[in-house]
Write a protein that holds these residues in place. Structure first.
Motif, mmCIF file in Angstrom:
data_model
loop_
_atom_site.group_PDB
_atom_site.id
_atom_site.type_symbol
_atom_site.label_atom_id
_atom_site.label_comp_id
_atom_site.label_asym_id
_atom_site.label_seq_id
_atom_site.Cartn_x
_atom_site.Cartn_y
_atom_site.Cartn_z
ATOM 1 N N LEU A 238 0.839 -1.206 0.000
ATOM 2 C CA LEU A 238 0.000 0.000 0.000
ATOM 3 C C LEU A 238 0.875 1.257 0.000
ATOM 4 C CD1 LEU A 238 -2.995 0.953 0.157
ATOM 5 C CD2 LEU A 238 -2.691 1.133 2.632
ATOM 6 N N ASP A 239 1.916 1.243 0.840
ATOM 7 C CA ASP A 239 2.821 2.400 0.922
ATOM 8 C C ASP A 239 3.540 2.634 -0.408
ATOM 9 O OD1 ASP A 239 2.102 2.712 3.531
ATOM 10 O OD2 ASP A 239 3.936 1.880 4.395
ATOM 11 N N GLY A 240 3.747 1.551 -1.162
ATOM 12 C CA GLY A 240 4.492 1.657 -2.413
ATOM 13 C C GLY A 240 3.702 2.259 -3.565
ATOM 14 N N LEU A 241 2.402 2.438 -3.380
ATOM 15 C CA LEU A 241 1.588 3.024 -4.454
ATOM 16 C C LEU A 241 1.812 4.526 -4.552
ATOM 17 C CD1 LEU A 241 -1.903 1.350 -3.825
ATOM 18 C CD2 LEU A 241 -0.224 0.726 -5.580
ATOM 19 N N SER A 242 1.483 5.075 -5.707
ATOM 20 C CA SER A 242 1.475 6.546 -5.818
ATOM 21 C C SER A 242 0.359 7.068 -4.906
ATOM 22 C CB SER A 242 1.194 6.953 -7.259
ATOM 23 O OG SER A 242 -0.138 6.585 -7.605
ATOM 24 N N ASP A 243 0.446 8.324 -4.531
ATOM 25 C CA ASP A 243 -0.590 8.898 -3.666
ATOM 26 C C ASP A 243 -1.968 8.768 -4.307
ATOM 27 O OD1 ASP A 243 1.302 9.522 -1.849
ATOM 28 O OD2 ASP A 243 1.383 11.671 -2.297
ATOM 29 N N ALA A 244 -2.004 9.018 -5.617
ATOM 30 C CA ALA A 244 -3.301 8.972 -6.312
ATOM 31 C C ALA A 244 -3.867 7.550 -6.305
ATOM 32 C CB ALA A 244 -3.135 9.467 -7.745
ATOM 33 N N ALA A 245 -3.018 6.563 -6.540
ATOM 34 C CA ALA A 245 -3.495 5.172 -6.574
ATOM 35 C C ALA A 245 -3.939 4.724 -5.183
ATOM 36 C CB ALA A 245 -2.388 4.261 -7.106
ATOM 37 N N ARG A 246 -3.181 5.161 -4.165
ATOM 38 C CA ARG A 246 -3.556 4.793 -2.792
ATOM 39 C C ARG A 246 -4.922 5.384 -2.446
ATOM 40 N NH1 ARG A 246 -0.009 7.382 0.002
ATOM 41 N NH2 ARG A 246 1.645 6.151 -0.954
ATOM 42 N N THR A 247 -5.143 6.602 -2.873
ATOM 43 C CA THR A 247 -6.449 7.220 -2.626
ATOM 44 C C THR A 247 -7.551 6.424 -3.318
ATOM 45 O OG1 THR A 247 -5.399 9.367 -2.426
ATOM 46 C CG2 THR A 247 -7.760 9.383 -2.848
ATOM 47 N N CYS A 248 -7.295 5.976 -4.537
ATOM 48 C CA CYS A 248 -8.278 5.146 -5.252
ATOM 49 C C CYS A 248 -8.605 3.900 -4.432
ATOM 50 C CB CYS A 248 -7.719 4.685 -6.608
ATOM 51 S SG CYS A 248 -7.693 5.973 -7.862
ATOM 52 N N VAL A 249 -7.570 3.217 -3.948
ATOM 53 C CA VAL A 249 -7.773 1.970 -3.191
ATOM 54 C C VAL A 249 -8.616 2.250 -1.943
ATOM 55 C CG1 VAL A 249 -6.600 0.201 -1.808
ATOM 56 C CG2 VAL A 249 -5.698 0.820 -4.061
ATOM 57 N N LEU A 250 -8.267 3.289 -1.214
ATOM 58 C CA LEU A 250 -8.974 3.576 0.047
ATOM 59 C C LEU A 250 -10.421 4.005 -0.217
ATOM 60 C CD1 LEU A 250 -6.110 5.369 2.029
ATOM 61 C CD2 LEU A 250 -6.820 2.968 2.178
#
Ligand code: PCA
Length: 322
Positions: A238-250
């Protein structure tokens, strides 16, 4: 060949996207057509769309990549990046994981959501120590008792070979004088067919998934609790994702949690009807069985509060304060 500026931009964006595209394996224990799995597929599709293809989540249903009891460890170790598991089956590691399986604490979909919210901070803290971040959780319908014969008295339960899916269900069986064996849902049909077990506590959903009317005859709607499947992710992934991708996941996880709970509530009655349509006798429990279960529930609540210590108390206090 000459490229227009717009075409050049499209091409470089596609290449950049391709370069950073990532695939996550998502092992799940229940069948592909179960609503938990379908909900996760919708989540995966939404994440793919939201990230513009930067993150693809590939679902492996029915314990096909890792068996139910291996999924949590696989995600902890990063052998899979994300997974779904009945967290309560890991109460041997930490009693708080069984917060959703305490008999008669939260017996409606509404109460189940309150209990989930109450438990969230504690679970997140405990799981973070294991390098896991919880993303969303979805309830199973209320738990009822399945038998291969009519059971109207506590005595009639004694000695029955009982399928457990976590230590809580095993303890219910023990306190009722039954003999528990832990069996994953994926192995349930075989365990029933070969006589390894002949009874269980579960939802109508699992009864229908595994067409248990082929081996069992009676369902008693005891409404004992609503356990949950929890979807969690390896923290490094999760930490390894881009900020934008992490936001998508959450964001998509939050949507999946709401959607899953609504689906479970919508389908619950139909599952029990399907059991009856396939010849099972569906009844409320007798008064004697209800009284016995209430007594067992009291014992187990006390035991859980002892085992789960401060964390358990924090969950129950937060739940009761709502
Ligand atoms: N079905 C799952 C867990 C709870 C439920 O309703 C199972 O029996 O494995």
């Amino acid at each position: 060949m000459k490229l227009t500026a717009a075409a050049f931009l499209t091409l470089t964006t596609a290449l950049a996207g391709a370069a950073s595209a990532e695939t996550w394996d998502m092992p799940m224990a229940y069948p592909a057509n179960n609503y938990h799995t379908e909900n996760a597929q919708t989540f995966a599709d939404a994440v793919k769309e939201c990230t513009g293809g930067e993150l693809e989540i590939v679902i492996h249903a029915g314990g096909s990549l890792f068996k139910g009891d291996e999924i949590k460890r696989a995600v902890q170790l990063g052998e899979a990046q994300i997974g779904e598991r009945l967290l309560s089956a890991h109460a041997n590691e930490n009693a708080v994981f069984a917060y959703d399986s305490i008999p008669f604490l939260a017996t409606s979909f509404e109460a189940s959501e309150k209990l989930r919210a109450a438990a969230e901070p504690v679970l997140a803290k405990v799981l973070e120590e294991q390098n896991i971040v919880p993303l969303y959780s979805v309830p199973w319908p209320p738990q009822g008792l399945y038998f291969s014969k009519p059971v109207e008295s506590p005595e009639a339960m004694e000695g029955t070979k009982f399928r457990a899916y976590n230590s809580i269900t095993a303890r219910v069986a023990e306190l009722a004088g039954m003999v528990p064996t832990q069996v994953e849902a994926a192995d349930l049909k075989q365990a029933l067919a070969t006589g390894v077990v002949s009874a269980m506590i579960s939802s109508g959903a699992t009864g229908v998934d595994e067409s248990v009317w082929e081996d069992m005859t009676n369902f008693y709607d005891v409404n004992a609790w609503l356990p949950r499947n929890t979807v969690f992710v390896n923290k490094d992934a999760l930490d390894g994702l881009s900020d934008a991708a992490r936001t998508c996941v959450l964001d998509e996880a939050a949507a999946a949690q709401t959607r899953g709970a609504e689906k479970a509530a919508e389908l619950a009655g139909g599952f029990v009807k399907t059991l009856a349509d396939n010849g099972m006798d569906v009844n409320p429990p007798s008064e004697a069985i209800s009284a016995k279960l209430q007594e067992i529930g009291k014992t187990m609540t006390t035991e859980w509060l002892e085992n789960a210590g401060e964390n358990g108390k924090a969950i129950v206090d937060a739940y009761e304060a709502q």
